[in-house]
Design a protein around this motif. Sequence first.
Motif, PDB file in Angstrom:
ATOM      1  N   ARG A 149      80.254  48.122  72.718  1.00 49.00           N
ATOM      2  CA  ARG A 149      79.210  48.891  72.033  1.00 49.00           C
ATOM      3  C   ARG A 149      78.178  49.386  73.052  1.00 49.00           C
ATOM      4  O   ARG A 149      77.558  48.592  73.764  1.00 49.00           O
ATOM      5  N   ASP A 159      80.810  52.735  69.271  1.00 50.49           N
ATOM      6  CA  ASP A 159      81.633  51.527  69.205  1.00 50.49           C
ATOM      7  C   ASP A 159      83.082  51.858  69.505  1.00 50.49           C
ATOM      8  O   ASP A 159      83.649  52.806  68.937  1.00 50.49           O
ATOM      9  N   GLN A 188      68.062  54.864  66.411  1.00 49.85           N
ATOM     10  CA  GLN A 188      69.065  54.048  67.091  1.00 49.85           C
ATOM     11  C   GLN A 188      70.418  54.757  67.057  1.00 49.85           C
ATOM     12  O   GLN A 188      70.876  55.211  66.010  1.00 49.85           O
ATOM     13  N   TYR A 189      71.042  54.837  68.233  1.00 48.45           N
ATOM     14  CA  TYR A 189      72.316  55.520  68.390  1.00 48.45           C
ATOM     15  C   TYR A 189      73.313  54.548  69.031  1.00 48.45           C
ATOM     16  O   TYR A 189      72.947  53.791  69.932  1.00 48.45           O
ATOM     17  N   SER A 190      74.557  54.598  68.581  1.00 49.42           N
ATOM     18  CA  SER A 190      75.548  53.689  69.161  1.00 49.42           C
ATOM     19  C   SER A 190      76.932  54.320  69.142  1.00 49.42           C
ATOM     20  O   SER A 190      77.248  55.171  68.303  1.00 49.42           O
ATOM     21  N   ARG A 208      74.649  51.268  73.125  1.00 45.88           N
ATOM     22  CA  ARG A 208      73.586  51.545  72.164  1.00 45.88           C
ATOM     23  C   ARG A 208      72.303  51.940  72.882  1.00 45.88           C
ATOM     24  O   ARG A 208      71.971  51.387  73.933  1.00 45.88           O
ATOM     25  N   THR A 244      68.158  52.690  71.765  1.00 47.88           N
ATOM     26  CA  THR A 244      67.131  52.652  70.719  1.00 47.88           C
ATOM     27  C   THR A 244      65.840  53.239  71.265  1.00 47.88           C
ATOM     28  O   THR A 244      65.384  52.856  72.348  1.00 47.88           O
ATOM     29  N   LEU A 284      72.583  58.804  74.339  1.00 48.45           N
ATOM     30  CA  LEU A 284      73.149  57.598  74.923  1.00 48.45           C
ATOM     31  C   LEU A 284      73.061  57.660  76.439  1.00 48.45           C
ATOM     32  O   LEU A 284      73.099  58.742  77.034  1.00 48.45           O
TER      33      LEU A 284
END
Length: 951
Positions: A424, A394, A390-392, A426, A428, A270
Amino acid sequence: MMRRFACVFFIMLCIFQISFSENIFAFGNNGSISGTVKDFKSGEAIIGATLSIQGTSVVGVSDLDGNFSLPHVPEGKKVLVCKCLSYKEIHKEVEVKSGSNVSTVLLMEEDGVLLQEVMVAVRRRNDTEMALLESMKAQVQVTSGISSQQIAKTLDRDASEVVKRVPGISIIEDRFVVVRGLPQRYNNVWINGTAAPSLEADSRAFSFDILPSSQIDNMMIYKSPAPEIPGDFAGGFIKISTKSLPVKNSIQLGYTTGFNTVTHFDKIYLNPGSATDWLGFDASKRALSPDMPSYFDLSGEKAETITRLTRTAFNKDWRVKHFWPMPDQRLSLNINRRFETSGGTEIGNVSFINYSNTYKAVKNITNARFGVYSAVADEPVYLDNYIDNQYSNDVRVGIMHNWTFVLDNHNKLEFRNLFNLLGRNRLTERAGIKDISSPYYREQTEMMYQSRLTYVGQFAGTHFIDKKKEHSLDWIVGYSYADKNEPDRRIITNQAGTSEGADLTGIITGNENIKRYFQKFRDHVVSGGIDYKGTLQNISFRPVVKGGVCGEYRDRDYSPREFIYCYDNLTQEERNVYLYLPYNEMIQDTWLGADKVYIEEITKKTDAYQASNIYGAGYAAVEIPVRRFNIYAGLRAEYNRLRLTRDKSLSASQTLMTSRDYNNFDLLPSVNISYNINNKQLFRVAYGRSLNRPEFREVSPAVYYDFDLFNEIGGNEELKTCRVNNLDLRYEFYPHTGEIVSIGLFYKDFSDPIEWTFIDMGGTLRYSYENALSAHSLGVELDIRKGLDFIGLKGLSLLFNATFINSKVKFDDSGIIKKENRQMQGQSPYIVNAGLYYQNDDWKLMSSLIYNRLGKRIIGIGKSNSTTHDVSVNIPDTYEMPRNSLDFTVSKKFGKIFEMKAGIKDILAEKVVYKQFPEFRDVQGEKQKREQIIKLYTPGRMVSVGAVLNF
């Protein structure tokens, strides 16, 4: 489809047989007693009266219609005891015979001495499963729902997970609701009596993932039109009620932690956020500098200004941190308080605070796009073929603060506040082959931060204007606010060669290696309404008349901005160095300046817009009880004016503001008829007209680039309102309190349905909206909620609901989308939910096993490349394939204070798959069909454990 219908009716017959045969499993020679409890003077039903058989453990409670049923009563002369606060106790002798039912009517007289003391004690709760089913039974419309009591038996964390437990409901993109197979734009959502704010810039929808499940008291889905509810829906009108007047003083503190089997056993990546990301919002780290003009026009700026803004106007943190994510954290605090003044006014307060901080990683995502299938080579033609990671992170914050004032037995005021925030962060990563006609290897990275905020504030009142409570007024005024902000979404692109080992820093035509997007919109909504309900006393059959008016004003401001870095001032030697640098070094001050690499704004003025919507409605209706029939008919009139204002000028130095109005006036009749077969069974038939209006974004030609779709999204100024005729038939059987078995048929006929499709822009696609000519939908719904104690499985209950749907959409010859008839977009041919619940009050133990499955449904509409619509030159529709979902949860109370809860969500962890099914004709002219995967990934299992303290 007919075979499916036949299977459903067969299941129904089996269930009915079991339900009607319960007495076979009773021990001894037993009978039953049923009847109705009424007020002696008014004849009105009494809710919540306690019925018992003296000297036995048989006990029951009267429902919303005053009806009760006491099964398994030993034969012989028995004394039936009826008690209800504020009424005199009744003792009535009845004789019970084996295998037979005794029916009786109990008339209760008020106890004047206790009347003032117990006025509140008989107030009905709305958060239990029993209360929900009784409310469904009493409704004049076709409805389904779920209560907070049932929500507590699951691991559902937000409203999107809750609502999919309701018959005929499914969820797409983890936040949009689909009712009876119709996607989000065909459904309408209200929270506590006013319209829910929308947070979606590119669709007409309420984001269910932003509302925590712990704030929900109950959720009702109205599936047939009625005069008092808005006509702008075709699938379902969803009323969410948050918690209000508490039953008792209490404090509840909850903590849950957990992990995902895909996310939490590997590192995630991230971009570091701001100091307040953990609170769900950005502390201006990603925002544009206030020095940046409203439009950055290079032709009018000095070189020193260009250099200064290029260096200082943007966030310069391009780092990508990799770390092991901490387990998910969820905290909740619930405070309930009741007060009573010396004057008899009762005051209730419910306050909720929810906080969660969670991580999600989805790795090795197959993400492809195809052109027309190659019939000659018999192989797919890739336009794009990528693998994504994909990393997120929240962060959710939810606050609810509701006050209720019961002034006396005839007046109630409520002040409700609901605030929710979702932030959020995120990242990608994408790598693969781009453009099969001239292939090159491409790597892309997207860094995105998005915050979504909603506030709903309401002041409402209920007033009975006569002593017998036969005439009432309900009113509400409300304000809601929605804010969606995407500050500094960055997309970095490198491409060259045809393999992974090739040079990744090749020049992209147009200086577009790095793009930065800024997008925000704000919605303000002011609304109000008043409703009257009264019973006419001087007519023998006592009809009920209803009427009301409501209005709403909505205002939106949408303003996107887009920038690129230009390096055309660099010499070739400098370029050979610059383009080989990591991107976090490419934006260092040594390279940035008017004479080197400089920022340029490429925002299209046509993509911004301001919009407003004025809505007004009035209705009149009458409810006529005629013997066993109850007829409810009325007419609703709605006026709606949508105004879209935007700058159509393509030049930065010019302004050409234009406005366009979309006006509609509609008369929407409806009739709902129910026939009470007996106090346990009823049959409903309903007809109503409804509609589906375009939303702000859908009629705006503004264009937004969606990285997940790797294509643009735009609107269509020529969209028309869709109008729908709805027909429902439904049979309902209530075996015992808290149980239901129902089966229903529905039919919908659409004129000008609105569908999401795409346009070929010459090598790229642009997703947009278009009216089809017509469509229809035919379906059957089955809902079973049944205790299994009658077959010896004490404490076990079954929940099963299924919906089977067949739909067809038709097009004329002037549209841009594929013309052959097909099922509607978002339409699942079937939806199945099943659950086994176990509850042991002695052990204070509760568990559930819940199953869900959806049928294959169209997510993206295909395109015809030929006026002859030959299948060999079509881009086919994209389908989300069926998958099985299984959840398990268990909770155990220790004493009165402490409770533990644990569970596994998505035990099967089946892959999420999107496919196309291209067709072509082989050399013999025979039609062939193939499969090609558009998207594929594994979501992983979610394991959680939590504790609750109750004080």
